[in-house]
Enzyme design. Structure first.
Site, PDB file in Angstrom:
ATOM      1  N   GLU A  42      49.225   4.192  33.783  1.00 25.07           N
ATOM      2  CA  GLU A  42      50.194   4.714  32.804  1.00 25.07           C
ATOM      3  C   GLU A  42      51.602   4.184  33.061  1.00 25.07           C
ATOM      4  O   GLU A  42      52.424   4.856  33.700  1.00 25.07           O
ATOM      5  CB  GLU A  42      50.219   6.246  32.801  1.00 25.07           C
ATOM      6  CG  GLU A  42      51.127   6.800  31.713  1.00 25.07           C
ATOM      7  CD  GLU A  42      51.283   8.316  31.740  1.00 25.07           C
ATOM      8  OE1 GLU A  42      51.917   8.859  30.815  1.00 25.07           O
ATOM      9  OE2 GLU A  42      50.786   8.957  32.681  1.00 25.07           O
ATOM     10  N   LYS A  88      47.080   4.202  29.625  1.00 23.90           N
ATOM     11  CA  LYS A  88      47.803   5.229  28.872  1.00 23.90           C
ATOM     12  C   LYS A  88      49.190   4.690  28.586  1.00 23.90           C
ATOM     13  O   LYS A  88      49.987   4.479  29.508  1.00 23.90           O
ATOM     14  CB  LYS A  88      47.868   6.547  29.652  1.00 23.90           C
ATOM     15  CG  LYS A  88      48.577   7.661  28.875  1.00 23.90           C
ATOM     16  CD  LYS A  88      48.363   9.029  29.508  1.00 23.90           C
ATOM     17  CE  LYS A  88      49.101  10.107  28.737  1.00 23.90           C
ATOM     18  NZ  LYS A  88      48.809  11.471  29.218  1.00 23.90           N
TER      19      LYS A  88
END
Length: 296
Positions: free
Chosen positions: A175, A212
């Site tokens: 992420e 993400k």
């Protein structure tokens, strides 16, 4: 690794609920829910309050595998129980894939980015994650400026740790968030995509990751990442957008599904009756599911 959970994350319809607020973000999440700081006097009581909030969400009759593919948990949540079962086991029993947030927060801003803080206990955390039947992990960095050196550092760190997670037989969610308020968000995203592709192309056939990412400024800018054979799924963070705005932006990006936290819970309140709570949660779930599955 659980093969059926892998297949569900790869091919299933739905989205991931991010219920992984950490020590820094928990007071804000609780306040938005209607539980103020005078309701707890120390960290343990604070985490008890947020676990009650998460339990209320997870056990709601509208929170089901029909729409929810997975849930990202905080470490205390992993070690806590829902209806007598450890949280990950409760989720798995309901055909929902459990993930664990493993980073220790963000370092100070340097070169236009915030790397992850050192994580000396990672190996022990991964061992315990396997004991608790966790499928995968999540770790967050933040990119503020289109600084090539800084963004390269972020992606290098993410994949270095990601490989340790893969070696522990877990699937990492990489992420590297791009700040939605960045003065040159699109340029940040161009540099980020190039750096991620370099690392993806170096992975072996048995090394798989999830990504993400902030919803890109240019629709389908991450199409190459969505289609990459080493990527299980690309999920989107809401990043400070309202749920309505995040949903509209997400619909423009083929193959991306939601992994929303604040946007999922923005209309939930401690004071709501069970009926009111379930109606508000169902409205959120239905709209996020629609944005994840039905594209423009």
């Amino acid at each position: 690794m659980n093969k059926s959970q892998f297949d569900r994350m790869k091919n299933g319809k739905g989205f991931i609920a991010a219920l992984d607020q950490s020590g820094g973000s928990t007071p804000k999440a609780l306040a938005a829910y209607g539980v103020m700081e005078d309701a707890y006097s120390n960290e343990d009581e604070m985490f008890d309050q947020v676990h009650k909030m998460r339990t209320r969400i997870i056990t709601s009759p509208v929170f089901s595998s029909m729409s929810i593919l997975g849930v990202i948990l905080f470490e205390q949540t992993m070690d806590s129980k829902v209806e007598g079962k450890y949280t990950a086991d409760y989720l798995a029993d309901h055909n929902i894939v459990p993930f664990l947030k493993v980073d220790k927060g963000l370092a100070e801003k340097k070169n236009g980015v915030q790397l992850m803080k050192p994580n000396p206990d990672l190996d022990e955390t991964l061992r315990r994650a396997n004991e608790r039947n966790i499928f995968g992990t999540k770790m967050r960095s933040v990119i503020h400026e289109p600084n090539e050196e800084g963004i390269k550092e972020v992606v290098d760190q993410q994949f270095e740790i990601g490989k340790k997670i893969i070696a522990a037989d877990l699937v990492p969610i990489i992420e590297p968030e791009v700040d939605i308020h960045s003065g040159d968000k699109e340029k940040c995203e161009e540099i980020l995509k190039a750096e991620i592709l370099k690392h993806l192309n170096e992975l072996s056939e048995d090394e798989n990751v999830m990504l993400k990412l902030t919803i890109p400024t240019k629709a389908n800018a991450y199409k190459d990442l969505v289609e990459h054979p080493r990527v299980v799924r690309v999920v989107a963070l809401s990043g400070g957008y309202s749920r309505a705005e995040a949903n509209e932006k997400l619909k423009e990006n083929d193959g991306m599904i939601a992994s929303f936290s604040r946007a999922l819970a923005e209309e939930l309140r401690f004071s709501q009756s069970a009926e009111e709570f379930n109606i508000a949660l169902k409205s959120a779930i239905d709209s996020i599911y629609d944005a994840s599955v039905n594209k423009k």
